[in-house]
Enzyme design. Sequence first.
Site, PDB file in Angstrom:
ATOM      1  N   ASP A   1     -41.504   4.863  10.420  1.00 21.79           N
ATOM      2  CA  ASP A   1     -42.245   4.496   9.265  1.00 21.79           C
ATOM      3  C   ASP A   1     -43.603   5.668   9.284  1.00 21.79           C
ATOM      4  O   ASP A   1     -44.039   5.584  10.443  1.00 21.79           O
ATOM      5  CB  ASP A   1     -42.803   3.420   9.139  1.00 21.79           C
ATOM      6  CG  ASP A   1     -41.829   2.340   8.698  1.00 21.79           C
ATOM      7  OD1 ASP A   1     -40.637   2.752   8.356  1.00 21.79           O
ATOM      8  OD2 ASP A   1     -42.122   1.080   8.827  1.00 21.79           O
TER       9      ASP A   1
ATOM     10  N   LYS B   1     -39.422   2.801   0.555  1.00 15.59           N
ATOM     11  CA  LYS B   1     -38.973   1.396   0.018  1.00 15.59           C
ATOM     12  C   LYS B   1     -39.446   1.005  -1.383  1.00 15.59           C
ATOM     13  O   LYS B   1     -40.348   1.448  -1.820  1.00 15.59           O
ATOM     14  CB  LYS B   1     -39.834   0.496   1.123  1.00 15.59           C
ATOM     15  CG  LYS B   1     -39.497   0.565   2.635  1.00 15.59           C
ATOM     16  CD  LYS B   1     -40.475  -0.372   3.418  1.00 15.59           C
ATOM     17  CE  LYS B   1     -40.029  -0.319   4.829  1.00 15.59           C
ATOM     18  NZ  LYS B   1     -38.980  -0.799   5.368  1.00 15.59           N
TER      19      LYS B   1
ATOM     20  N   GLY C   1     -43.269  -5.446  11.493  1.00 17.26           N
ATOM     21  CA  GLY C   1     -45.000  -5.653  11.778  1.00 17.26           C
ATOM     22  C   GLY C   1     -45.462  -6.454  12.576  1.00 17.26           C
ATOM     23  O   GLY C   1     -46.578  -6.973  12.745  1.00 17.26           O
TER      24      GLY C   1
ATOM     25  N   LYS D   1     -27.324  -9.751  17.308  1.00 15.89           N
ATOM     26  CA  LYS D   1     -26.526 -10.516  18.058  1.00 15.89           C
ATOM     27  C   LYS D   1     -25.754 -11.503  17.122  1.00 15.89           C
ATOM     28  O   LYS D   1     -24.331 -11.664  17.329  1.00 15.89           O
ATOM     29  CB  LYS D   1     -27.010 -11.421  19.142  1.00 15.89           C
ATOM     30  CG  LYS D   1     -27.415 -10.415  20.226  1.00 15.89           C
ATOM     31  CD  LYS D   1     -27.932 -11.179  21.612  1.00 15.89           C
ATOM     32  CE  LYS D   1     -28.144 -10.351  22.651  1.00 15.89           C
ATOM     33  NZ  LYS D   1     -28.780 -11.068  23.665  1.00 15.89           N
TER      34      LYS D   1
ATOM     35  N   GLY E   1     -39.858  -4.649  14.838  1.00 17.81           N
ATOM     36  CA  GLY E   1     -40.645  -4.741  15.716  1.00 17.81           C
ATOM     37  C   GLY E   1     -40.341  -3.813  16.916  1.00 17.81           C
ATOM     38  O   GLY E   1     -40.837  -4.198  18.491  1.00 17.81           O
TER      39      GLY E   1
ATOM     40  N   GLY F   1     -41.239   0.841  12.831  1.00 16.43           N
ATOM     41  CA  GLY F   1     -42.066   0.785  11.734  1.00 16.43           C
ATOM     42  C   GLY F   1     -43.497   0.971  12.314  1.00 16.43           C
ATOM     43  O   GLY F   1     -43.764   1.939  12.475  1.00 16.43           O
ATOM     44  N   SER F   2     -44.141  -0.204  12.642  1.00 16.66           N
ATOM     45  CA  SER F   2     -45.589  -0.104  12.929  1.00 16.66           C
ATOM     46  C   SER F   2     -45.784   0.575  14.604  1.00 16.66           C
ATOM     47  O   SER F   2     -46.670   0.757  14.863  1.00 16.66           O
ATOM     48  CB  SER F   2     -46.096  -1.392  12.913  1.00 16.66           C
ATOM     49  OG  SER F   2     -45.828  -2.029  12.069  1.00 16.66           O
TER      50      SER F   2
END
Lengths: 205, 322
Positions: free
Chosen positions: B46, B103, B175, B187, B240, B261-262
């Site tokens: 990102d 996105k 995030g 899983k 995450g 992402g972050s």
Amino acid sequence: MSGINIGVLAVQGDVTENIMATKMAIEELGLDGIVTEVKTPEQISDLDGLVIPGGESTVIGTLSLVNGSLKKIKEKIASGMPVFGICAGMIMLSKKAKDRVVGEMDQPLLDFLDVKIERNAFGRQKDSFESEISMDKIGIKKFQGVFIRAPSIIETGKDVEVLSKFNEKIIAVKQGNIIGTSFHPELTGDLSLHKYFVSLIKAKH
Amino acid sequence: MIPLSGDLGDTKGVIKEKIGSFGITRGTSTLKRGFAHMLKNGVVMDVTTVEQAQIAEEAGAVAVMVLDKLPSDVRKAGGVARTASIRIIQEIMDSVTIPVMAKCRIGHVYEAMVLQETNVDMIDESEVLTPADENRHIWKWDFTSPFVNGARNLGEALRRIEEGAAMIRTKGEPGTGNVAEAVIHIKNVNTELRRIKSIYDAGDEQDLISVAREFKVSYSIVEETASLGRLPVVNFAAGGISTPADAAYLMTLGCDGVFVGSGIFKADDAKERAQAIVLATTFWEDPDKVKEAQKMIDERQSMLGLDTKNLELRMQERGSTA
């Protein structure tokens, strides 16, 4: 003599599809051989032939430089090992690459195939396409070309044989035991190009 | 060959044209899903600026995802999160050679059309943005550009593939800097794949039909997925991921690659972390190499992150029942 040992460079990209296609090619030719994922210089040193698959050439180049695979592949190609570069793999084999939009690139390359490549030559993903092409020089009359953000060849050296063109753009070449294509035979189910590559290895073996 | 289960073939997104004397076809499932196959074993990062995109490319990212705000900032800001500024997307497309994704909101057909016209390489119909229509996702077969969608379980993944998604990623909880939810989602998918594979192997068609009803998808996509024993499209982990070990762990669970992402640009050591996460994703089978990658980052510089148990906003629930 034992069977042929073919590797698919497994740093990044569509490795599994090339393993499948090469295995099926060996089987259809009735040959004895194995096909494995290779990542390390040790795994590469035992090979009779190598496929460098599609993916992102900047990623494959950067990471195979990190663990010493790039150097080992160079040694093997110099000693005559047949190698088949597909899309990003062909870019990896070339001497020079530029991007259609960004311009000249400074990315790790193998520096063997005497061509200059234009990356993303047909545009971005929305412009990706399928079309029927031919490679008459190696006896492949009809082939479904799958072009995904594909490169093309804009300059060729004197030892480079052009195998196919699409609308005046060069999309497949051969130089000694090196083959490069802009398109993805491993996504089509047509094994003729992988079979041709396997027969090059067999002849050398 | 890539499996094409759930393929609708001749749809609005498939375009036949001519280039010179050659007849060509664009927007086929082979091209859309094939694009995702070229990303395998890679890291999609990102980014919000040209500078971040260039750091990502140099670090070995396989593609970048352009956002207006990183997911953790979307969470903080509240309000409505929409697609990124087209001008920034274009600037990034002009400055990196790797694929550029962006996105759009869930169900927002016209944001997606705008992204397709902008010529981004892949569109992420994403729960990180505020959904426009939670009951009906975009009918992605109408597009020539490929889509990636999030999923928390196999049923959700297959519903998205039937709508035309060319790639799936776990939702995780975006995030948060917390990989726990992504682990649960992958899983879940794996467990359900094993379950339908065993039903298929036992030849119990009646049970497969009840699975199709439970998942709210067609029998044929359940049957083909069960025979493959994996999703018929490329499947990445997302949500995450913050450290090299996070990325390597998700690769061991059978993911084809990761989205970060972050985790990178919210850390104080973004450049080193970007490189380290790429190394760990590539060499995940070698614990020594992952250790070396983990050594490149400083845990004191990781984003603080959030516990996923008591969140006010659970992005993963957006659009999940449809």
